[in-house]
Enzyme design. Structure first.
Site, PDB file in Angstrom:
ATOM      1  N   HIS A   1       0.826  -1.212   0.000  1.00  0.00           N
ATOM      2  CA  HIS A   1       0.000   0.000   0.000  1.00  0.00           C
ATOM      3  C   HIS A   1       0.860   1.262   0.000  1.00  0.00           C
ATOM      4  O   HIS A   1       0.722   2.130  -0.870  1.00  0.00           O
ATOM      5  CB  HIS A   1      -0.917  -0.015   1.232  1.00  0.00           C
ATOM      6  CG  HIS A   1      -1.769   1.210   1.396  1.00  0.00           C
ATOM      7  ND1 HIS A   1      -3.114   1.208   1.126  1.00  0.00           N
ATOM      8  CD2 HIS A   1      -1.480   2.468   1.806  1.00  0.00           C
ATOM      9  CE1 HIS A   1      -3.614   2.421   1.355  1.00  0.00           C
ATOM     10  NE2 HIS A   1      -2.633   3.200   1.777  1.00  0.00           N
ATOM     11  N   GLU A   2       1.750   1.373   0.955  1.00  0.00           N
ATOM     12  CA  GLU A   2       2.559   2.589   1.059  1.00  0.00           C
ATOM     13  C   GLU A   2       3.524   2.723  -0.112  1.00  0.00           C
ATOM     14  O   GLU A   2       3.838   3.839  -0.541  1.00  0.00           O
ATOM     15  CB  GLU A   2       3.314   2.617   2.394  1.00  0.00           C
ATOM     16  CG  GLU A   2       2.428   2.612   3.631  1.00  0.00           C
ATOM     17  CD  GLU A   2       1.428   3.768   3.682  1.00  0.00           C
ATOM     18  OE1 GLU A   2       1.672   4.808   3.031  1.00  0.00           O
ATOM     19  OE2 GLU A   2       0.402   3.629   4.362  1.00  0.00           O
TER      20      GLU A   2
ATOM     21  N   HIS B   1       1.837   4.581  -2.831  1.00  0.00           N
ATOM     22  CA  HIS B   1       1.969   6.037  -2.659  1.00  0.00           C
ATOM     23  C   HIS B   1       3.338   6.509  -3.159  1.00  0.00           C
ATOM     24  O   HIS B   1       3.456   7.564  -3.789  1.00  0.00           O
ATOM     25  CB  HIS B   1       1.831   6.412  -1.181  1.00  0.00           C
ATOM     26  CG  HIS B   1       0.424   6.465  -0.677  1.00  0.00           C
ATOM     27  ND1 HIS B   1      -0.580   7.163  -1.306  1.00  0.00           N
ATOM     28  CD2 HIS B   1      -0.145   5.939   0.452  1.00  0.00           C
ATOM     29  CE1 HIS B   1      -1.703   7.056  -0.613  1.00  0.00           C
ATOM     30  NE2 HIS B   1      -1.467   6.314   0.450  1.00  0.00           N
TER      31      HIS B   1
ATOM     32  N   HIS C   1       3.528   6.869  -6.843  1.00  0.00           N
ATOM     33  CA  HIS C   1       2.859   8.112  -7.240  1.00  0.00           C
ATOM     34  C   HIS C   1       3.830   9.281  -7.125  1.00  0.00           C
ATOM     35  O   HIS C   1       3.918  10.135  -8.018  1.00  0.00           O
ATOM     36  CB  HIS C   1       1.626   8.332  -6.356  1.00  0.00           C
ATOM     37  CG  HIS C   1       0.794   9.508  -6.740  1.00  0.00           C
ATOM     38  ND1 HIS C   1      -0.080  10.119  -5.860  1.00  0.00           N
ATOM     39  CD2 HIS C   1       0.704  10.210  -7.900  1.00  0.00           C
ATOM     40  CE1 HIS C   1      -0.669  11.129  -6.471  1.00  0.00           C
ATOM     41  NE2 HIS C   1      -0.217  11.206  -7.708  1.00  0.00           N
TER      42      HIS C   1
END
Length: 701
Positions: free
Chosen positions: A493-494, A497, A500
């Protein structure tokens, strides 16, 4: 979770100027970073360096704004918007370093500095937001924007800046501007106080076990970690469990001693609610009222309406309606799960009803009964380094990027790892910092942030420095760190980020990486989907002792149990999201009884007593000191997008479909801020997202 240091127009600063020239010359924050990739020289920066750097940064920023305001020429996009977009370099740099370390390396000195710096930086930002001459120049351009001959990106940048200033109070009269500045200053202090209280409460509670019989049921790894924790605290021969989730969740899941499970869980859910010096009830009540006042000043009925106005959802009603469509089937499934667990407990001789601290324990028994699977079976295959390499490999297969370990980048803590991220053509995309382990100085949870954002000035690109912070239990002795399945998904998940951050592009800082809050979790959540795919598991899930790939039978069990406990997971999440919206849907200032308000909120939706909101008000860091106020719903909103997006890969027959990955990278990760977010998503997907993949993914349809 993505934590951002909000710069320039929203944060703020100190009022005095630095008169000691020698201090400036010797201050590493005010010199060019002579390090690889111009990374922060953490080994040289001292706490005493921050305040002078903030002061000088604000001084420079103020001078840059004055130059724009006093320019005798007519406002143009270049002399006003571009100049504004470039302003505040030193302040941005100092803020990014200080506030990110404040979350990861907090101590008394940093806390004291934050209490001085944050309100001052907020006041500085407000002075810019409410500068009438600056706003007049921006408004003059905005009013004739269609005649300026701007390209699409410049036009969007102008429109976003205009909206920022309006939302920052530029249209208010002088009295209301003063009121807004007072509110923002108070909120800055209260947010810090809330977070500090929570950290102290989290560190203060321990469950000390001195009878080995009370460890019955616990995995050896959990026992060893508790023994190491006890030794570190000078209690060798005992076992210490904390309310940090890597310590708490295994205890709640496996410990046979029900009384101790209750004690530990209550220690967790009573944080900030103990009527002591660290109590957060009065703090959060003040914050809610101040935010209500702020919304009213800006012409909104509620703070939720103010927040959501610039999100994809647009209105609080749209959010409530969306969550209602998920809440009803989720609560039905959760009640079925509860009935099945109660049957197991009754069969084992329990004469009372299950309580909230029983859920993990009996859910694990139910999983074993239904799928012949328990969490401890997976752990030997989830060595931290293998999971890390697995997520790196997925990114390589999707986007062609590679990770290269660096040992020459200054670190803020010796346990941090750094990697240079290279694109498919070998060009550098920036540096990734990975900070894995719990420590008393670190805020709870996991998040991605940046020490430097991607920027492009005069055609020159400056690549980002991305930091990912976790809270995993450190290794004990020679044993490796074995992750839970939840930890594994958190890693992916992280990292989503982080991708991105690395892929963000834009000629102007205002649009580089800018996507609405209810889309910001799409890049992270979509990455979680790959973690559980069989062909991905075979790539990284290797037994830490034998090197054996996770067997097909275990992978099949994981796949079959994908819908397991989703009633609970969905209900506890949506309950917290509804609680958040309720707090920020107040239309007037009130004297709050925080516990009564929370109970009334949950009773209204019919939350069963065996499930608590994922975050209760007094430790709901996301919405009181984490930037997700009236925005915790975004994880579920983005899950509609991520489930729909991953379905595109699955339907193509290739989960590494490079054509789809290239489109996702371009339209969502790189250019997400270039246009309306739904337009950007449709450019990738070819259609608007459907809620069906989400409901199927969670087993609710």
């Amino acid at each position: 979770m993505k934590k951002s240091v909000i710069l320039l127009l929203s944060v703020t600063a100190l009022v005095t100027s630095c008169k000691d020239g020698a201090k400036q010359v010797n201050n590493p924050l005010m010199q060019k970073f002579e390090t690889p990739f111009q990374a922060p020289p953490f080994d040289k920066i001292k706490p005493a360096d921050y305040k002078p750097a903030f002061e000088e940064g604000m001084k420079q920023h103020k001078a840059e704004i004055e130059a724009i305001v006093n320019n005798p020429e007519e406002p143009t996009f270049e002399n006003t918007i571009v100049a504004l977009d470039k302003a505040g370099e030193l302040l941005n740099q100092t803020s990014s370093i200080f506030f990110n370390l404040y979350e990861a390396m907090k101590n008394d000195e940093m806390q004291q500095l934050a209490m001085e710096i944050s309100p001052a930086v907020t006041a500085h930002g407000d002075e810019i937001n409410m500068n009438p001459k600056l706003f007049a120049r921006i408004k003059a351009l905005y009013d004739k924007r269609e005649t300026l001959g701007l390209d699409a990106l410049a036009l969007r940048t102008l429109e976003l800046y205009y909206n920022d200033f309006v939302r920052g109070g530029a249209n208010l009269n002088d009295a209301d501007k003063a009121k807004m500045m007072q509110i923002n200053g108070e909120l800055a202090k209260l947010s810090l106080q809330y977070g500090d209280n929570l950290l102290k409460e989290t560190n203060a509670f321990t469950l000390v076990v001195d009878n080995e019989k009370d460890l019955a049921g616990l995995p050896e790894t959990s026992i060893a970690a508790a023994a190491a924790e006890a030794k570190d605290r000078g209690m060798e021969g005992k076992w210490v469990f904390t309310v940090q989730k890597p310590s708490m969740i295994p205890f709640l899941t496996y410990a046979q001693n029900r009384d101790l499970r209750e004690k530990l869980y209550k220690g967790y859910y009573m944080r900030g609610n103990n009527d002591n010096a660290n109590d957060n009830k009065a703090v959060l009540a003040k914050m809610v009222n101040l935010r209500t006042e702020k919304a009213k000043l800006l012409g909104f009925d509620t703070y939720a309406a103010y927040v959501v106005d610039v999100n994809m959802a647009k209105t609080p009603k749209a959010i409530y309606d969306f969550m209602g469509r998920v809440w009803e089937p989720a609560l039905k499934v959760a009640k079925q799960e509860l009935a099945e667990m109660q049957a197991i407990a009754t069969k084992e001789g329990m004469t009372s009803k299950l309580e909230s601290w029983d859920w993990w324990y009996y859910a694990e028994k139910l999983r074993k009964q239904k799928y012949d699977l328990d969490e401890s079976e997976m752990a030997p295959y989830l060595k931290l380094e293998n999971v890390r390499d697995g997520m790196f490999a997925v990114a390589n297969k999707l986007y062609g990027i590679t990770m290269h370990k660096r040992t020459d980048i200054p670190l803020y803590h010796p346990q941090v790892e750094t990697y240079e991220v290279k694109d498919v053509d070998g060009t550098s995309l920036g540096i990734l910092y990975l900070d894995y382990y719990t420590r008393a100085s670190k805020s709870a949870g996991a998040w991605m942030t940046e020490f430097r954002h991607y920027t492009k000035v005069n055609g020159q690109e400056e690549m980002p420095l991305v930091s990912v912070v976790y809270n995993f239990s450190p290794a004990v002795g020679d044993a490796p760190v074995l992750l839970s399945w939840d930890d594994t998904e958190t890693m992916f998940h992280e990292f989503g980020h982080a991708l991105h951050g690395f892929f963000t592009r834009g000629d102007y800082q205002r649009i580089a990486g800018t996507i609405p809050h209810d889309m910001v979790e799409l890049p992270s959540q979509v990455m979680e989907n790959w973690a559980s795919e069989p062909e991905v598991l075979k790539m990284y899930a290797k037994h830490y002792q034998t090197g054996e790939t996770m067997p097909d039978a275990l992978i099949q069990k994981i796949q079959e149990s994908g819908h397991f406990n989703q009633g609970f997971a969905t209900v506890e999440y949506v309950a917290a999201a509804l609680l958040d919206m309720d707090w920020y849907s107040n239309t007037e200032v009130k004297d709050f009884d925080v516990n009564a308000f929370e109970k009334a909120s949950m009773d209204k939706y019919g939350l069963i007593k065996e499930i608590l909101p994922r975050y209760r008000s007094t430790y709901f860091s996301h919405i009181f000191d984490g930037g997700y106020s009236a925005g915790y719903y975004v994880y579920l909103w983005a899950e509609v997008l991520d489930a729909d997006a991953f379905q595109a890969f699955k339907s193509s027959g290739d989960i590494y479909n490079k054509e789809l990955a290239a489109k996702f990278r371009k339209y969502v990760l790189s250019e997400g801020g270039y246009a309306d977010p739904m337009q950007q998503y449709i450019k990738f997907r070819g259609q608007e997202p459907s809620e069906d993949p989400l409901l199927h993914k969670r087993g609710l349809k």
